[in-house]
Design an enzyme around this catalytic site. Structure first.
Site, short mmCIF file in Angstrom:
data_model
loop_
_atom_site.label_atom_id
_atom_site.label_comp_id
_atom_site.label_asym_id
_atom_site.label_seq_id
_atom_site.Cartn_x
_atom_site.Cartn_y
_atom_site.Cartn_z
N HIS A 57 0.84 -1.20 0.00
CA HIS A 57 0.00 0.00 0.00
C HIS A 57 0.88 1.26 0.00
CE1 HIS A 57 -2.87 -3.09 1.19
NE2 HIS A 57 -3.82 -2.26 0.83
N ASN A 58 2.19 1.06 -0.16
CA ASN A 58 3.13 2.18 -0.15
C ASN A 58 3.44 2.58 -1.60
OD1 ASN A 58 5.74 3.44 -0.36
ND2 ASN A 58 6.19 2.84 1.73
N ASP A 63 8.81 -6.31 2.75
CA ASP A 63 8.93 -5.70 4.07
C ASP A 63 10.33 -5.14 4.15
OD1 ASP A 63 7.36 -5.10 6.45
OD2 ASP A 63 9.02 -6.02 7.49
N LYS A 86 7.17 2.42 -2.79
CA LYS A 86 7.61 1.04 -3.07
C LYS A 86 6.97 0.52 -4.35
CE LYS A 86 7.72 -1.20 1.46
NZ LYS A 86 6.98 -2.24 2.22
N PHE A 122 11.78 8.14 -1.54
CA PHE A 122 10.73 8.25 -0.53
C PHE A 122 11.30 7.90 0.85
CE2 PHE A 122 9.84 3.69 0.23
CZ PHE A 122 10.45 3.12 -0.86
N GLY A 123 10.45 7.96 1.85
CA GLY A 123 10.81 7.51 3.19
C GLY A 123 12.09 8.16 3.71
N ARG A 145 16.34 -3.09 -2.21
CA ARG A 145 15.23 -3.64 -3.01
C ARG A 145 15.77 -4.24 -4.30
NH1 ARG A 145 12.44 0.20 -2.04
NH2 ARG A 145 11.52 -0.77 -0.22
P1 ITT Z 1 3.45 -2.00 2.85
O1 ITT Z 1 3.56 -2.75 4.15
O2 ITT Z 1 2.04 -1.78 2.39
O3 ITT Z 1 4.31 -2.57 1.76
P2 ITT Z 1 4.76 0.09 4.37
O4 ITT Z 1 5.19 1.48 4.05
O5 ITT Z 1 3.90 -0.11 5.61
O6 ITT Z 1 4.03 -0.51 3.08
P3 ITT Z 1 6.90 -1.43 5.60
O7 ITT Z 1 6.05 -1.88 6.74
O8 ITT Z 1 7.78 -2.44 4.94
O9 ITT Z 1 6.04 -0.80 4.43
O10 ITT Z 1 7.75 -0.19 6.10
C1 ITT Z 1 8.99 0.08 5.58
C2 ITT Z 1 9.31 1.54 5.73
O11 ITT Z 1 10.73 1.65 5.57
C3 ITT Z 1 8.68 2.35 4.62
O12 ITT Z 1 7.48 2.96 5.00
C4 ITT Z 1 9.75 3.39 4.30
O13 ITT Z 1 9.59 4.52 5.03
C5 ITT Z 1 11.04 2.74 4.74
N1 ITT Z 1 11.71 2.31 3.51
C6 ITT Z 1 11.68 1.08 2.92
N2 ITT Z 1 12.36 1.09 1.76
C7 ITT Z 1 12.80 2.35 1.60
C8 ITT Z 1 13.55 2.99 0.59
O14 ITT Z 1 13.94 2.36 -0.51
N3 ITT Z 1 13.83 4.27 0.75
C9 ITT Z 1 13.43 4.95 1.84
N4 ITT Z 1 12.71 4.43 2.83
C10 ITT Z 1 12.40 3.13 2.71
#
Ligand code: ITT
Length: 209
Positions: free
Chosen positions: A15-16, A75, A19, A163-164, A192
């Site tokens: 849902h991200n 994840d 990603k 992002f993130g 990833r």
């Molecule tokens: P889904 O579970 O729906 O896939 P989520 O955002 O809740 O989405 P996660 O529980 O895996 O996903 O949380 C991982 C977090 O780590 C995500 O929200 C990002 O903020 C961070 N993250 C993961 N990969 C990243 C990236 O490539 N660059 C920056 N931040 C990242």
């Protein structure tokens, strides 16, 4: 021996949006038809496991069971060595502000503050991104693959790509943050991207050959 992926369709169980965009770009050459949470309205399960692999498998299985199609979940998280790997599996939850909304400026500042509280210099502190990809079939079979990229923290946050936590992470061998690097270059070296490489080699080999 991994199970080969021979399905015609794949559900991307995230849902991200950040990603989903990266996964779509990486999957492009291998999958002709894939669905996202926008296409099929599958629920987001609670991440109750205490590891990346546990939560990735849980998300993939939940989507595969709900949609009846093979599903891929990611994840991932950001791990700071001096914080004993935090925020780690709680990376998304660390971004929840007092209104329950995700705010990564807030999350990045939380990381900096946690280091200050520990008396550790935030600038240059060692960190890594981890990604576990789980591929689940509707019969309950799951294959999981991990990727990790090491680097160091930079403050203040830099760049507006990605992002993130991307703006505070400088991968080893680079001067730019992940948010300053082009998306294709990020994919080539990222957690990833590496997890994808392992998954393609393990489950999609027949398609590549
Ligand atoms: P889904 O579970 O729906 O896939 P989520 O955002 O809740 O989405 P996660 O529980 O895996 O996903 O949380 C991982 C977090 O780590 C995500 O929200 C990002 O903020 C961070 N993250 C993961 N990969 C990243 C990236 O490539 N660059 C920056 N931040 C990242």
């Amino acid at each position: 021996m991994h199970r080969l992926f021979e399905e015609k369709e794949l559900v991307v169980a995230t849902h991200n949006a950040g990603k989903a965009k990266e996964i779509a770009a990486l999957l492009g050459p291998f999958i002709s038809r894939f669905y996202t949470a926008n296409d099929l309205d599958f629920p987001e399960p609670e991440e109750t496991e205490d590891s990346f692999v546990g939560n990735a498998a849980l998300k993939a299985l939940s989507a595969a069971q709900y949609t009846g199609k093979a599903a891929l979940a990611d994840d991932s998280g950001f791990c700071v060595e001096a914080l004993d790997g935090a925020p780690g599996i709680y990376s998304a939850r660390w971004a929840e502000n007092e209104h329950g909304e995700r705010d990564f400026n807030y999350a990045m500042e939380r990381v900096r503050q946690a280091l200050v509280d520990k008396g550790v210099e935030a600038q240059g502190a060692k960190a890594s991104f981890v990604c576990v990809l789980s591929l689940a079939w509707p019969d309950g079979h799951v294959e999981s693959f991990e990727g990790r990229v090491h680097g160091q923290l930079c403050f203040p946050p830099r760049g507006d790509k990605g992002f993130g936590y991307d703006p505070i992470f400088v991968p080893d061998g680079y001067e730019q943050s992940f948010a300053e690097i082009d998306s294709q270059e990020k994919q080539a070296i990222s957690h990833r991207g590496k997890a994808f490489e392992a998954m393609i080699a393990g489950c999609f080999k027949a398609l590549v050959a």
